[in-house]
Design an enzyme around this catalytic site. Structure first.
Site, PDB file in Angstrom:
ATOM      1  N   ASN A   6       0.811  -1.229   0.000  1.00  0.00           N
ATOM      2  CA  ASN A   6       0.000   0.000   0.000  1.00  0.00           C
ATOM      3  C   ASN A   6       0.837   1.269   0.000  1.00  0.00           C
ATOM      4  O   ASN A   6       0.307   2.346  -0.241  1.00  0.00           O
ATOM      5  CB  ASN A   6      -0.940   0.001   1.210  1.00  0.00           C
ATOM      6  CG  ASN A   6      -0.203  -0.252   2.501  1.00  0.00           C
ATOM      7  OD1 ASN A   6       0.436  -1.300   2.658  1.00  0.00           O
ATOM      8  ND2 ASN A   6      -0.254   0.684   3.418  1.00  0.00           N
ATOM      9  N   CYS A  29      -2.619   4.660   7.605  1.00  0.00           N
ATOM     10  CA  CYS A  29      -2.959   3.938   8.830  1.00  0.00           C
ATOM     11  C   CYS A  29      -1.854   3.990   9.870  1.00  0.00           C
ATOM     12  O   CYS A  29      -1.959   3.395  10.932  1.00  0.00           O
ATOM     13  CB  CYS A  29      -3.272   2.486   8.500  1.00  0.00           C
ATOM     14  SG  CYS A  29      -4.391   2.345   7.115  1.00  0.00           S
TER      15      CYS A  29
HETATM   16  C1  LIG Z   1      -6.555  -0.326   3.247  1.00  0.00           C
HETATM   17  C2  LIG Z   1      -5.860  -1.586   3.529  1.00  0.00           C
HETATM   18  C3  LIG Z   1      -6.292  -2.436   4.543  1.00  0.00           C
HETATM   19  C4  LIG Z   1      -7.457  -2.088   5.441  1.00  0.00           C
HETATM   20  O1  LIG Z   1      -8.662  -2.151   4.741  1.00  0.00           O
HETATM   21  P1  LIG Z   1     -10.005  -1.617   5.426  1.00  0.00           P
HETATM   22  O2  LIG Z   1     -11.075  -2.125   4.516  1.00  0.00           O
HETATM   23  O3  LIG Z   1      -9.894  -0.128   5.443  1.00  0.00           O
HETATM   24  O4  LIG Z   1     -10.080  -2.215   6.781  1.00  0.00           O
HETATM   25  C5  LIG Z   1      -5.621  -3.614   4.743  1.00  0.00           C
HETATM   26  N1  LIG Z   1      -4.562  -3.950   3.979  1.00  0.00           N
HETATM   27  C6  LIG Z   1      -4.105  -3.164   3.010  1.00  0.00           C
HETATM   28  C7  LIG Z   1      -2.958  -3.599   2.188  1.00  0.00           C
HETATM   29  C8  LIG Z   1      -4.735  -1.959   2.743  1.00  0.00           C
HETATM   30  O5  LIG Z   1      -4.265  -1.165   1.782  1.00  0.00           O
END
Ligand SMILES: *Cc1c(COP(=O)(O)O)cnc(C)c1O
Length: 379
Positions: free
Chosen positions: A155, A327
């Site tokens: 991400n 995050c």
């Molecule tokens: C955004 C993301 C998450 C979390 O997803 P949510 O649906 O917001 O809980 C988990 N893993 C990765 C790689 C992400 O990019």
């Protein structure tokens, strides 16, 4: 208007997806678990249709379970805690969990939680380009390993891990493979069955769908213990009334995101390359993850010779971008640290996430904003 270049943090909900969700908020308000009347059966049918769309988008095998959750975070928690708990229940001697240092916190934090509760954890470093070292990975897959968690696409730096090779190694050693595909689903071709992935997580708001919904796909034969107990919905794996509008939105979003993926990836890849060609001549620029296969809509750069806080303070006037992950809440990126960057370098890094709405104008805006900031900060 700010140029929105933070599509790894969230994507805008596709208007066609919103339209598909619309009737399920109030016109069709029945609980799909009621079953005794026609509106409930219609809601249940809409949920099953969405389940089919998700399974198809990810080329899942026939008997794969699609468990709807509140997002990829919950799907990851269900996969990691649920597989371990099911293994303990059947007296499985394998208890070690294995992952990479660059995983999302929604994988790392549940694993560290399990480690605190006494289950051994291996966190493998990555190579300077962000890719797993397959030899080290194979060496770490000892007979005590129960499950390996490796994300499909990162991400922050967009790096694509070699899932086919990873899955083959896991299969040969009897290790289950969980893949967090929140950034990959709908963005690269991803065939769960062909790759031999056991568990796979997706998120609605990373593929132009709604926030607050996701799914865990579980290959048939893989035991998972539920983590939310109650009314027995979702095959007993996730209790709670199914969020019909959100689930309909997830199915529609994934299907649409896969349908225009080749065109979108090609277009955004060209724009991303143009962005880098505009930034590199400013000097002292590093592209993180360079050399590794990457998402075509990702560019993560480190700007040399500037203070990260000052850089982002200037950029945010014109751009919605991030340093590291949305995050990580202010702490320096553990992903960039795993690539060997210092705290200062990580802070002076910028993640660009391009998306459907990105055009030439946003790219020009981004280049101009970084140039102006760098000119000012380097004096
Ligand atoms: C955004 C993301 C998450 C979390 O997803 P949510 O649906 O917001 O809980 C988990 N893993 C990765 C790689 C992400 O990019």
């Amino acid at each position: 208007m700010l140029a929105y270049l933070d599509h790894h943090a969230s994507t805008p909900c596709d208007p066609a997806v919103q339209a598909a969700m619309e009737p399920w908020w109030s016109v069709h308000a029945a609980n799909p678990s009621s079953r005794l009347h026609r509106p409930a059966l219609e809601a249940a049918a809409a949920v099953e249709r969405a389940r089919g769309q998700v399974a198809q988008a990810l080329d899942a095998a026939e008997a794969t379970a699609v468990v709807f959750t509140s997002g990829a975070t919950e799907a990851n928690n269900l996969a990691l805690k649920g597989v371990l708990e099911a293994a303990l229940e059947r007296g499985e001697p394998r208890q070690r969990l294995l992952t990479l240092a660059t995983e999302h916190r929604a994988v790392l934090d549940p694993l560290r939680y399990l480690e605190r509760h006494g289950f051994p954890l291996t966190v493998l470093p990555v190579q300077p380009d962000g890719l797993v070292d397959l030899e080290a990975f194979a060496a770490a897959l000892g007979p005590e390993v129960l499950l390996a968690a490796v994300m499909a696409a990162n991400n922050e730096i967009g790096v694509l891990q070699p899932l086919a090779a990873i899955a083959e190694l896991c299969r040969a050693r009897g290790v289950l493979l969980h893949v967090d595909a929140a950034q990959a689903a709908g963005h690269i071709p991803l065939a769960m069955a062909d790759l031999g992935i056991d568990l796979l997580s997706v998120s609605g708001h990373k593929c132009y769908g709604p926030k607050g919904v996701g799914a865990l796909l579980v290959r048939s034969g893989v035991a998972v213990a539920p983590q939310i107990h109650g009314g027995g919905q979702e095959g007993g794996l996730r209790a709670g009334t199914v969020a019909v509008p959100l689930v309909v939105g997830l199915g529609e979003a994934l299907q649409r995101c896969c349908a225009d993926q080749p065109e979108r990836s090609g277009r955004l890849g060209a724009l991303r390359d143009r962005l880098w060609q505009g930034l590199e001549p400013l000097g002292g620029m590093r592209c993180n993850g360079v050399g590794a296969p990457r998402l075509s809509h990702n560019l993560n750069i480190t700007v040399g010779g500037v203070d990260g806080t000052a850089l982002h303070r200037l950029l945010r006037r014109d751009l919605a971008v991030s340093s590291g992950s949305a995050c990580s809440q202010g702490s320096p990126s553990h992903v960039l640290a795993a690539l060997g960057l210092s705290r200062q370098e990580a802070a002076a890094s910028v993640r660009f996430g391009l998306g459907r709405s990105t055009g030439e104008a946003e790219i020009t805006r981004a280049i101009d904003a970084v140039r102006a900031a760098v000119d000012q900060l380097r004096g």
